[in-house]
Design a protein around this motif. Sequence first.
Motif, PDB file in Angstrom:
ATOM      1  N   GLY A 141       6.882   3.222   6.185  1.00  0.00           N
ATOM      2  CA  GLY A 141       7.697   2.032   5.936  1.00  0.00           C
ATOM      3  C   GLY A 141       7.994   1.474   4.871  1.00  0.00           C
ATOM      4  N   LEU A 142       6.836   1.621   3.621  1.00  0.00           N
ATOM      5  CA  LEU A 142       6.865   0.983   2.325  1.00  0.00           C
ATOM      6  C   LEU A 142       7.872   1.994   1.732  1.00  0.00           C
ATOM      7  CD1 LEU A 142       3.140   0.399   1.697  1.00  0.00           C
ATOM      8  CD2 LEU A 142       4.882  -1.492   1.909  1.00  0.00           C
ATOM      9  N   GLU A 143       7.891   3.163   2.064  1.00  0.00           N
ATOM     10  CA  GLU A 143       8.838   4.160   1.173  1.00  0.00           C
ATOM     11  C   GLU A 143      10.239   3.521   1.636  1.00  0.00           C
ATOM     12  OE1 GLU A 143       8.046   8.106   2.200  1.00  0.00           O
ATOM     13  OE2 GLU A 143       6.010   8.216   0.949  1.00  0.00           O
ATOM     14  N   ARG A 144      10.405   3.121   2.733  1.00  0.00           N
ATOM     15  CA  ARG A 144      11.679   2.790   3.197  1.00  0.00           C
ATOM     16  C   ARG A 144      12.252   1.506   2.690  1.00  0.00           C
ATOM     17  NH1 ARG A 144      11.856   4.021   9.928  1.00  0.00           N
ATOM     18  NH2 ARG A 144      11.433   6.391   9.682  1.00  0.00           N
ATOM     19  N   GLN A 145      11.406   0.677   2.261  1.00  0.00           N
ATOM     20  CA  GLN A 145      11.609  -0.516   1.839  1.00  0.00           C
ATOM     21  C   GLN A 145      12.371  -0.609   0.258  1.00  0.00           C
ATOM     22  OE1 GLN A 145      11.482  -3.535   3.852  1.00  0.00           O
ATOM     23  NE2 GLN A 145      11.112  -1.665   5.146  1.00  0.00           N
ATOM     24  N   THR A 146      13.491  -1.187   0.406  1.00  0.00           N
ATOM     25  CA  THR A 146      14.285  -1.324  -1.080  1.00  0.00           C
ATOM     26  C   THR A 146      13.781  -2.614  -1.821  1.00  0.00           C
ATOM     27  OG1 THR A 146      15.957  -2.376  -0.020  1.00  0.00           O
ATOM     28  CG2 THR A 146      16.067   0.278  -0.466  1.00  0.00           C
ATOM     29  N   GLN A 147      13.489  -3.737  -1.063  1.00  0.00           N
ATOM     30  CA  GLN A 147      12.918  -4.992  -1.297  1.00  0.00           C
ATOM     31  C   GLN A 147      11.874  -5.537  -0.425  1.00  0.00           C
ATOM     32  OE1 GLN A 147      16.393  -7.553  -1.042  1.00  0.00           O
ATOM     33  NE2 GLN A 147      17.006  -7.288  -3.096  1.00  0.00           N
ATOM     34  N   LYS A 148      10.757  -5.915  -1.213  1.00  0.00           N
ATOM     35  CA  LYS A 148       9.515  -5.894  -0.190  1.00  0.00           C
ATOM     36  C   LYS A 148       9.235  -7.753  -0.271  1.00  0.00           C
ATOM     37  CE  LYS A 148       7.210  -1.638  -1.247  1.00  0.00           C
ATOM     38  NZ  LYS A 148       8.333  -1.006  -1.836  1.00  0.00           N
ATOM     39  N   ASN A 149       8.896  -8.091   0.790  1.00  0.00           N
ATOM     40  CA  ASN A 149       8.472  -9.682   0.932  1.00  0.00           C
ATOM     41  C   ASN A 149       7.226  -9.725   0.767  1.00  0.00           C
ATOM     42  OD1 ASN A 149       7.279  -9.376   3.431  1.00  0.00           O
ATOM     43  ND2 ASN A 149       9.086  -9.352   4.373  1.00  0.00           N
ATOM     44  N   ARG A 150       6.454 -11.092   0.840  1.00  0.00           N
ATOM     45  CA  ARG A 150       5.106 -11.256   0.402  1.00  0.00           C
ATOM     46  C   ARG A 150       4.284 -10.357   1.231  1.00  0.00           C
ATOM     47  NH1 ARG A 150       1.641 -14.805   2.024  1.00  0.00           N
ATOM     48  NH2 ARG A 150       2.907 -15.766   3.520  1.00  0.00           N
ATOM     49  N   MET A 151       4.669  -9.964   2.915  1.00  0.00           N
ATOM     50  CA  MET A 151       3.725  -9.124   3.723  1.00  0.00           C
ATOM     51  C   MET A 151       3.634  -7.841   3.041  1.00  0.00           C
ATOM     52  SD  MET A 151       2.963 -11.499   5.837  1.00  0.00           S
ATOM     53  CE  MET A 151       3.315 -13.004   6.399  1.00  0.00           C
ATOM     54  N   GLU A 152       4.792  -7.287   2.815  1.00  0.00           N
ATOM     55  CA  GLU A 152       4.886  -5.799   2.122  1.00  0.00           C
ATOM     56  C   GLU A 152       4.124  -5.563   1.015  1.00  0.00           C
ATOM     57  OE1 GLU A 152       7.615  -7.080   3.954  1.00  0.00           O
ATOM     58  OE2 GLU A 152       6.492  -5.916   5.659  1.00  0.00           O
ATOM     59  N   GLU A 153       3.927  -6.858   0.167  1.00  0.00           N
ATOM     60  CA  GLU A 153       3.191  -6.663  -1.185  1.00  0.00           C
ATOM     61  C   GLU A 153       1.835  -6.848  -0.775  1.00  0.00           C
ATOM     62  OE1 GLU A 153       5.015  -9.800  -3.102  1.00  0.00           O
ATOM     63  OE2 GLU A 153       6.930  -8.476  -4.005  1.00  0.00           O
ATOM     64  N   ALA A 154       1.250  -7.198   0.382  1.00  0.00           N
ATOM     65  CA  ALA A 154       0.075  -7.176   0.627  1.00  0.00           C
ATOM     66  C   ALA A 154      -0.787  -5.963   0.589  1.00  0.00           C
ATOM     67  CB  ALA A 154      -0.371  -7.829   1.771  1.00  0.00           C
ATOM     68  N   GLY A 155      -0.028  -4.423   0.659  1.00  0.00           N
ATOM     69  CA  GLY A 155      -0.599  -3.323   0.213  1.00  0.00           C
ATOM     70  C   GLY A 155      -0.741  -2.666   1.446  1.00  0.00           C
ATOM     71  N   LEU A 156      -1.032  -1.409   1.254  1.00  0.00           N
ATOM     72  CA  LEU A 156      -1.096  -0.247   2.393  1.00  0.00           C
ATOM     73  C   LEU A 156      -2.414  -0.546   3.225  1.00  0.00           C
ATOM     74  CD1 LEU A 156      -0.089   2.343   3.696  1.00  0.00           C
ATOM     75  CD2 LEU A 156      -1.750   3.554   1.957  1.00  0.00           C
ATOM     76  N   THR A 157      -3.355  -0.774   2.761  1.00  0.00           N
ATOM     77  CA  THR A 157      -4.485  -1.221   3.605  1.00  0.00           C
ATOM     78  C   THR A 157      -4.324  -2.282   4.746  1.00  0.00           C
ATOM     79  OG1 THR A 157      -5.969  -0.488   2.117  1.00  0.00           O
ATOM     80  CG2 THR A 157      -7.094  -1.761   3.697  1.00  0.00           C
TER      81      THR A 157
END
Length: 213
Positions: A141-157
């Motif tokens: 999912g992270l690889e597919r994102q071109t723009q990350k919002n605050r939720m995605e920036e919370a990290g893989l864990t």
Amino acid sequence: MLSNGRLITFEGIDGAGKSTQLSLLRQVLQQKGYEVLVTREPGGDAVGEEVRRLLLQQCMVPRAELLLFLASRAQNTEVVIRPALASGIIVLCDRYIDSSVAYQGYGRDLHPETIEQLNNFATNSLVPDLTILLDLPPEIGLERQTQKNRMEEAGLTFLQRVREGYLLLAQKYPERIRTLDARRPPEEIHREVCTLVFELLAGRTMETRGSKV
């Protein structure tokens, strides 16, 4: 609530293809003559969209985050979703009650059971007729994102906890939540989505006919 409308929700981490599958389903339903309303959470109306802007851009403590999601959900449910269902419209919602349990409950460690109770309060106990969970490993999912919002920036864990929360919800509510492997091609997933949705609508038709006998 008695109506011929149906509420179908799409869940999963960002990058799983929710928007794509929702759009494809809307096209098919409209081609077959169904009236369809698309909404999202947070969002739905001017109030919800303003809450969305705050949630995705501003840092805040987890409990404030949860309460804002619930406020948007209460507004969206009462002002947008319920009137549409009462008019016999099929509502497709990008995220709903399960997102808060997965993200704030399991992701932020804010007691999932409490959040389920708060969801009931916010929605006045409106539960989807069908929830399609697009399951995807967070690293993809992270690889597919071109723009990350605050939720995605919370990290893989964090996202791994969110995914686990979704899968636990699917185990808890197997009749409502149907899990699809989101690693596959979109057209393959779309066929499965259509199968699930038209099974639901066929069941509605049978119930409606039976009530007239």
